[in-house]
Write an enzyme that holds these catalytic residues in place. Structure first.
Site, PDB file in Angstrom:
ATOM      1  N   GLU A  79     -10.812   4.881   3.960  1.00 13.66           N
ATOM      2  CA  GLU A  79     -10.746   5.796   2.822  1.00 13.66           C
ATOM      3  C   GLU A  79     -12.121   6.094   2.212  1.00 13.66           C
ATOM      4  O   GLU A  79     -12.206   6.841   1.235  1.00 13.66           O
ATOM      5  CB  GLU A  79      -9.823   5.209   1.746  1.00 13.66           C
ATOM      6  CG  GLU A  79      -8.397   4.976   2.216  1.00 13.66           C
ATOM      7  CD  GLU A  79      -7.719   6.254   2.697  1.00 13.66           C
ATOM      8  OE1 GLU A  79      -7.937   7.317   2.073  1.00 13.66           O
ATOM      9  OE2 GLU A  79      -6.981   6.197   3.701  1.00 13.66           O
ATOM     10  N   TYR A  97       0.846  -1.198   0.000  1.00 11.98           N
ATOM     11  CA  TYR A  97       0.000   0.000   0.000  1.00 11.98           C
ATOM     12  C   TYR A  97       0.880   1.247   0.000  1.00 11.98           C
ATOM     13  O   TYR A  97       1.760   1.393   0.858  1.00 11.98           O
ATOM     14  CB  TYR A  97      -0.917  -0.029   1.228  1.00 11.98           C
ATOM     15  CG  TYR A  97      -1.518   1.299   1.620  1.00 11.98           C
ATOM     16  CD1 TYR A  97      -2.223   2.081   0.698  1.00 11.98           C
ATOM     17  CD2 TYR A  97      -1.396   1.768   2.924  1.00 11.98           C
ATOM     18  CE1 TYR A  97      -2.762   3.298   1.076  1.00 11.98           C
ATOM     19  CE2 TYR A  97      -1.952   2.976   3.314  1.00 11.98           C
ATOM     20  CZ  TYR A  97      -2.637   3.745   2.384  1.00 11.98           C
ATOM     21  OH  TYR A  97      -3.176   4.948   2.757  1.00 11.98           O
ATOM     22  N   PHE A  98       0.656   2.136  -0.951  1.00 11.26           N
ATOM     23  CA  PHE A  98       1.387   3.398  -1.033  1.00 11.26           C
ATOM     24  C   PHE A  98       0.568   4.483  -0.355  1.00 11.26           C
ATOM     25  O   PHE A  98      -0.516   4.851  -0.805  1.00 11.26           O
ATOM     26  CB  PHE A  98       1.663   3.771  -2.490  1.00 11.26           C
ATOM     27  CG  PHE A  98       2.376   5.087  -2.664  1.00 11.26           C
ATOM     28  CD1 PHE A  98       3.712   5.223  -2.305  1.00 11.26           C
ATOM     29  CD2 PHE A  98       1.716   6.185  -3.195  1.00 11.26           C
ATOM     30  CE1 PHE A  98       4.376   6.433  -2.470  1.00 11.26           C
ATOM     31  CE2 PHE A  98       2.369   7.404  -3.371  1.00 11.26           C
ATOM     32  CZ  PHE A  98       3.710   7.527  -3.002  1.00 11.26           C
ATOM     33  N   ALA A  99       1.102   5.008   0.755  1.00 13.31           N
ATOM     34  CA  ALA A  99       0.439   6.071   1.511  1.00 13.31           C
ATOM     35  C   ALA A  99       1.131   7.403   1.242  1.00 13.31           C
ATOM     36  O   ALA A  99       2.367   7.471   1.213  1.00 13.31           O
ATOM     37  CB  ALA A  99       0.479   5.753   3.006  1.00 13.31           C
ATOM     38  N   TYR A 100       0.334   8.448   1.085  1.00 13.22           N
ATOM     39  CA  TYR A 100       0.906   9.769   0.805  1.00 13.22           C
ATOM     40  C   TYR A 100       0.287  10.866   1.676  1.00 13.22           C
ATOM     41  O   TYR A 100       0.717  12.004   1.638  1.00 13.22           O
ATOM     42  CB  TYR A 100       0.712  10.122  -0.679  1.00 13.22           C
ATOM     43  CG  TYR A 100      -0.735  10.064  -1.134  1.00 13.22           C
ATOM     44  CD1 TYR A 100      -1.593  11.133  -0.921  1.00 13.22           C
ATOM     45  CD2 TYR A 100      -1.246   8.921  -1.747  1.00 13.22           C
ATOM     46  CE1 TYR A 100      -2.925  11.074  -1.314  1.00 13.22           C
ATOM     47  CE2 TYR A 100      -2.570   8.856  -2.149  1.00 13.22           C
ATOM     48  CZ  TYR A 100      -3.404   9.942  -1.931  1.00 13.22           C
ATOM     49  OH  TYR A 100      -4.711   9.868  -2.324  1.00 13.22           O
TER      50      TYR A 100
END
Length: 363
Positions: free
Chosen positions: A275, A194-197
């Site tokens: 989300e 998972y790419f979190a920003y």
């Protein structure tokens, strides 16, 4: 080189194509207007049909929409894909060109798809087949309303062996659930990246609802930019963070830095809930490619993108959590300086989630 292909049936699940060695690259979730999804038989099918029931096709229908997945297929794999769809036997035809569109960003694509020849409509699919379609829709983040529609499709109750289904199950290392029922109830990867920003840069924020999260790498997403957005019906009092929240938008030449986390598949539903996927606030993006800061390795990740965003200034609380997460994970100094320059809306009241997260982080 490759060709764009809209799939709307079992091929939406990545592992379905892999069973036949077909290489594909995810492009976007897309819709085909003025068609509807139908399930049909072909009069020339053998009695031992591959999926033991009807299969999906599309039929022109003014005002209706079929959602699917737009893939890029290598030229060397097109013949194999045609064979899988039984074009050579006259069961399906390749339909080309058709125009499909994505929503975020709004863009039209010319592509091909498949349509059944001489369909006998309103036949029922096997439970295995329709569940592969549902799993693909969930895997690729199709709109929640369309997934709800797929959940209402009636099956034919077939309970016998189905080798194609078994091969797909092996490919994704899944298992049957539900006390030995012949249809599977979920398709699970053991874990996912998972790419979190945004706020999930901060470990303690992510761990509140996703206890399996483990740090993998700092990484960058190329040709996107960081935005702060809300929805048209949001107000300062109604929004969780009392202002805009993070979003990513395509932007040539820009990049977004973030953190890649590894999570157990059991946390995917809670991450979707956080989300707002079920509320159509964000859509889940699959196979988003990011580049590791440490070794420049390319990684395929899940991430999230807001649906129908409008620009909205974030609260100072939200910005502080992002900044804390960026510092905690040693994101490059230039990006930290960029985060320090983001304007906030000056909100000075209480933000419950902020107080909880900062207490957990001892900040």
């Amino acid at each position: 080189m490759g060709s764009l292909y809209l799939c709307y049936g079992s091929n939406m699940l990545s592992e379905r194509l892999l069973v036949n060695g077909i290489s594909s690259t995810f492009v976007t979730v897309a819709k085909l207007n003025n068609y509807r999804l139908r399930f049909a038989d072909n009069p020339n099918w053998p009695t031992d049909a591959l999926w033991k029931g009807a299969t999906a096709t599309i039929d022109q229908s003014q005002g209706d929409t079929v959602w699917g997945v737009l893939l890029k297929i290598k030229e060397v794999d097109l013949q194999t894909l045609d064979m899988q769809e039984n074009v050579d036997k006259g069961y399906f035809r390749r339909l080309s060109p058709i125009t499909v569109s994505s929503e975020t960003p709004q863009e039209d694509f010319s592509c091909f798809t498949y349509q059944m020849v001489d369909p006998i409509f309103d036949r029922k699919p096997s439970p295995q087949y329709v569940n592969v379609i549902r799993a693909g829709a969930k895997q690729k983040g199709l709109p929640a309303d369309y997934q709800k529609y797929l959940a209402t499709i009636e099956d034919n109750g077939y309970a016998g062996p189905l080798p194609t289904f078994d091969k797909i199950m092996e490919s994704v290392q899944t298992y049957l659930q539900g006390g030995g029922l012949p249809a599977f109830h979920s398709m699970r990867r053991m874990s996912f990246l998972y790419f979190a920003y945004g706020s999930n840069l901060l470990r303690e924020r992510l761990l509140k609802a996703n206890p399996s999260a483990k740090f993998v790498a700092v990484a960058k997403l190329m040709n996107y930019k960081l935005q702060f957005c809300g929805r048209h019906n949001w107000t300062l009092s109604s929004s969780r963070w009392k202002g805009g929240v993070g979003n990513i938008a395509e932007s040539a030449g820009d990049c977004v830095w973030g953190v890649v986390w590894k999570l157990h598949e059991s946390d995917l539903e809670s991450l979707d809930d956080q989300e707002g996927v079920h509320l159509d606030i964000y859509r889940r993006l699959e196979s988003l490619k990011v580049i590791s800061f440490q070794d420049e390795k390319m990684m395929d990740c899940v991430s999230y993108q807001m649906i129908d965003p409008i620009n909205m200034t974030p609260s100072p609380h939200y910005i502080r959590v992002i900044q804390a997460g960026a510092k905690q994970n040693n994101i490059p100094a230039d990006y930290l300086r960029f985060l320090d320059c983001i304007e906030h809306n000056g909100y000075s009241g209480q933000v419950k989630i902020y107080d909880e997260v900062m207490k957990d982080a001892k900040l």
